[in-house]
Design a protein around this motif. Structure first.
Motif, PDB file in Angstrom:
ATOM      1  N   MET A 242      40.012  32.736  29.598  1.00 33.32           N
ATOM      2  CA  MET A 242      39.279  33.129  30.804  1.00 33.32           C
ATOM      3  C   MET A 242      40.128  32.963  32.063  1.00 33.32           C
ATOM      4  N   VAL A 243      41.424  33.097  31.931  1.00 32.20           N
ATOM      5  CA  VAL A 243      42.300  32.846  33.066  1.00 32.20           C
ATOM      6  C   VAL A 243      42.072  33.844  34.197  1.00 32.20           C
ATOM      7  N   VAL A 244      41.564  35.046  33.893  1.00 33.09           N
ATOM      8  CA  VAL A 244      41.322  36.019  34.957  1.00 33.09           C
ATOM      9  C   VAL A 244      40.300  35.491  35.957  1.00 33.09           C
ATOM     10  N   ALA A 245      39.360  34.657  35.480  1.00 34.98           N
ATOM     11  CA  ALA A 245      38.383  34.073  36.396  1.00 34.98           C
ATOM     12  C   ALA A 245      39.062  33.076  37.332  1.00 34.98           C
ATOM     13  N   SER A 246      39.999  32.298  36.809  1.00 32.05           N
ATOM     14  CA  SER A 246      40.749  31.361  37.649  1.00 32.05           C
ATOM     15  C   SER A 246      41.628  32.107  38.644  1.00 32.05           C
ATOM     16  N   VAL A 247      42.197  33.234  38.200  1.00 31.55           N
ATOM     17  CA  VAL A 247      42.990  34.062  39.108  1.00 31.55           C
ATOM     18  C   VAL A 247      42.100  34.616  40.217  1.00 31.55           C
ATOM     19  N   GLY A 248      40.913  35.101  39.836  1.00 34.12           N
ATOM     20  CA  GLY A 248      39.996  35.640  40.824  1.00 34.12           C
ATOM     21  C   GLY A 248      39.509  34.590  41.800  1.00 34.12           C
ATOM     22  N   PHE A 249      39.283  33.374  41.300  1.00 35.67           N
ATOM     23  CA  PHE A 249      38.857  32.292  42.188  1.00 35.67           C
ATOM     24  C   PHE A 249      39.968  31.933  43.171  1.00 35.67           C
ATOM     25  N   SER A 250      41.204  31.924  42.712  1.00 35.14           N
ATOM     26  CA  SER A 250      42.335  31.514  43.559  1.00 35.14           C
ATOM     27  C   SER A 250      42.750  32.599  44.540  1.00 35.14           C
ATOM     28  N   THR A 251      42.775  33.846  44.072  1.00 32.97           N
ATOM     29  CA  THR A 251      43.341  34.928  44.893  1.00 32.97           C
ATOM     30  C   THR A 251      42.327  35.979  45.304  1.00 32.97           C
ATOM     31  N   GLY A 252      41.085  35.868  44.823  1.00 32.05           N
ATOM     32  CA  GLY A 252      40.046  36.797  45.209  1.00 32.05           C
ATOM     33  C   GLY A 252      40.195  38.170  44.577  1.00 32.05           C
ATOM     34  N   LEU A 253      39.476  39.120  45.155  1.00 39.49           N
ATOM     35  CA  LEU A 253      39.524  40.486  44.647  1.00 39.49           C
ATOM     36  C   LEU A 253      40.928  41.069  44.754  1.00 39.49           C
ATOM     37  N   LEU A 254      41.653  40.684  45.789  1.00 37.33           N
ATOM     38  CA  LEU A 254      43.016  41.183  45.961  1.00 37.33           C
ATOM     39  C   LEU A 254      43.879  40.854  44.759  1.00 37.33           C
ATOM     40  N   GLY A 255      43.781  39.614  44.258  1.00 39.75           N
ATOM     41  CA  GLY A 255      44.575  39.216  43.103  1.00 39.75           C
ATOM     42  C   GLY A 255      44.187  39.972  41.853  1.00 39.75           C
ATOM     43  N   VAL A 256      42.885  40.212  41.651  1.00 37.64           N
ATOM     44  CA  VAL A 256      42.437  40.948  40.466  1.00 37.64           C
ATOM     45  C   VAL A 256      42.919  42.393  40.529  1.00 37.64           C
ATOM     46  N   VAL A 257      42.879  42.993  41.712  1.00 34.47           N
ATOM     47  CA  VAL A 257      43.386  44.361  41.869  1.00 34.47           C
ATOM     48  C   VAL A 257      44.889  44.406  41.568  1.00 34.47           C
ATOM     49  N   MET A 258      45.630  43.417  42.043  1.00 34.71           N
ATOM     50  CA  MET A 258      47.064  43.360  41.766  1.00 34.71           C
ATOM     51  C   MET A 258      47.321  43.190  40.274  1.00 34.71           C
ATOM     52  N   LEU A 259      46.432  42.489  39.587  1.00 33.62           N
ATOM     53  CA  LEU A 259      46.540  42.323  38.135  1.00 33.62           C
ATOM     54  C   LEU A 259      46.449  43.676  37.438  1.00 33.62           C
ATOM     55  N   PHE A 260      45.441  44.455  37.812  1.00 31.85           N
ATOM     56  CA  PHE A 260      45.288  45.788  37.225  1.00 31.85           C
ATOM     57  C   PHE A 260      46.478  46.683  37.593  1.00 31.85           C
ATOM     58  N   PHE A 261      46.959  46.565  38.810  1.00 30.55           N
ATOM     59  CA  PHE A 261      48.101  47.360  39.253  1.00 30.55           C
ATOM     60  C   PHE A 261      49.337  47.057  38.412  1.00 30.55           C
ATOM     61  N   ALA A 262      49.554  45.783  38.096  1.00 30.26           N
ATOM     62  CA  ALA A 262      50.721  45.393  37.299  1.00 30.26           C
ATOM     63  C   ALA A 262      50.654  46.009  35.899  1.00 30.26           C
TER      64      ALA A 262
END
Length: 370
Positions: A242-262
């Motif tokens: 469930m690391v994507v939830a920790s990423v989202g908590f730390s970096t917000g929607l911006l981080g999740v969008v960057m994840l999909f972009f990568a």
């Protein structure tokens, strides 16, 4: 090396560091050291030519099959699934099924590039079946489905007709029905997990199971996140599955969008290999193999990411599949870094083999002297 692939890898590793720091800060140094080693492995593999990778296909695939058989004898499970045998502890603890996916890619790419695709469906099917069966016996249903899907994608990328693949899937589905029933009876936790997931809203009124807590973290992350040191609740596998939830908590929607972009950058790079390879005439076995390698490695990374993100979104039940290059865990990170190195190698080779196009014709001719 491909700049966009490097950007994708650095983005994913950076976001993974943020997620692990938020969920398990005591593991950040260990995770960071392994991430640096994984990047170094990518650079080393990228220097190899596709010809060398294709030659390694059969021996490496055979080695991974040996590891999969060994894990059925001396393998160990985890605290949450002690009845399974998915890990080997030979001084270093690793998951052979991760290497087996890479071994299948190398083997099928080598096989199709050398032998072609005409009347070779039965042999390729046997390779996919043996690899998938050994993973199923661990048992590891999530990884076995990914491994089987990987084999189908590789056949399609090699040029096997979609009608032949469809017939193969239909025949296999009909033959496997009684075995599926027996398998589910022997491993009842699979159905329990599936029906438990479908009825989770009824059995958990608050919705605060593992998936519910992940959703809560993603929601609390907001637009920009709270940073890795933000106050949050602790729950199981927040740094792995469930690391994507920790990423989202730390970096917000911006981080999740960057994840999909990568991940999109990885898809784009692999498809570029296939597109450039189609322009090379005649297509040599090495170019054909490079194209298969790139598409297979792309699917191995992005297909696994899709399953992990679907679990975090609540679409699939929990499968234990890590998020590639983001989750804590060296087996997956190392294998995915090797896969990125293979795509680098394939892209460089097809660019070198492109025909030299005469650009002089595009220039305006000079006026003739009087």
């Amino acid at each position: 090396m491909s700049v966009q692939l490097l950007v994708a890898q650095v983005l994913l590793i950076t976001l993974g560091l943020m997620g692990v720091a938020a969920a398990r800060p005591e593991l950040i140094v260990d995770h960071g050291g392994k991430a640096i080693l994984a990047v170094a492995v990518t650079f080393l593999v990228a220097r190899l030519k596709p010809r060398a990778l294709l030659k390694l296909g059969t021996p490496f695939w055979g080695f991974t099959l040996l590891l999969l058989m060994l894990v059925l004898v001396i393998g160990v499970g985890t605290e949450t699934s002690p009845g399974t045998r998915r890990w080997l502890n030979l001084g270093i603890r690793f998951q052979p099924s991760e290497l087996a996916k890479l071994g299948l890619i190398l083997q099928l790419a080598s096989f199709f590039s050398r032998r072609g695709v005409q009347h070779k469906l039965l042999s390729a099917t046997g390779m996919i079946f043996v690899t998938t069966l050994l993973v199923i016996l661990e048992p590891d249903l999530g990884t076995s489905v990914l491994t089987f899907g990987l084999g189908i994608i590789l056949m399609y990328a090699a040029g096997v007709r979609i009608s032949n693949i469809s017939g193969f899937l239909l025949s296999l589905g009909l033959v496997s029905i009684p075995f599926i029933s027996l398998y589910l009876e022997r491993h009842p936790y699979i159905l329990e997990r599936w029906f438990g997931h479908r009825n989770r809203d009824e059995t958990l009124p608050t919705g605060l199971d593992q998936i519910g807590m992940a959703h809560r973290d993603l929601t609390f992350g907001g637009w920009w996140g709270h940073g890795p040191d933000g106050l949050r609740w602790d729950y199981f596998a927040a740094h792995t599955d469930m690391v994507v939830a920790s990423v989202g908590f730390s970096t917000g929607l911006l981080g999740v969008v960057m994840l999909f972009f990568a991940y999109w950058l990885i898809v784009s790079s692999a498809l570029q290999v296939a597109q450039l390879a189609s322009r090379i005439r005649p297509m040599t076995p090495e170019v054909h193999g490079a194209s298969i390698l790139a598409i297979g490695c792309m699917f191995m990374i992005v297909g696994q990411a899709f399953v992990n993100l679907a679990v975090a979104a609540g679409i699939f039940p929990v499968t234990g599949v890590p998020l590639p290059l983001v989750s804590y865990g060296f087996s997956s990170m190392l294998t995915m870094s090797v896969a990125l190195g293979v795509i680098h190698s394939a892209l460089r080779h097809v660019r070198e083999q492109l025909p030299q196009e005469n650009s002089a014709a595009d220039l305006m001719p000079l006026p003739a002297d009087d």
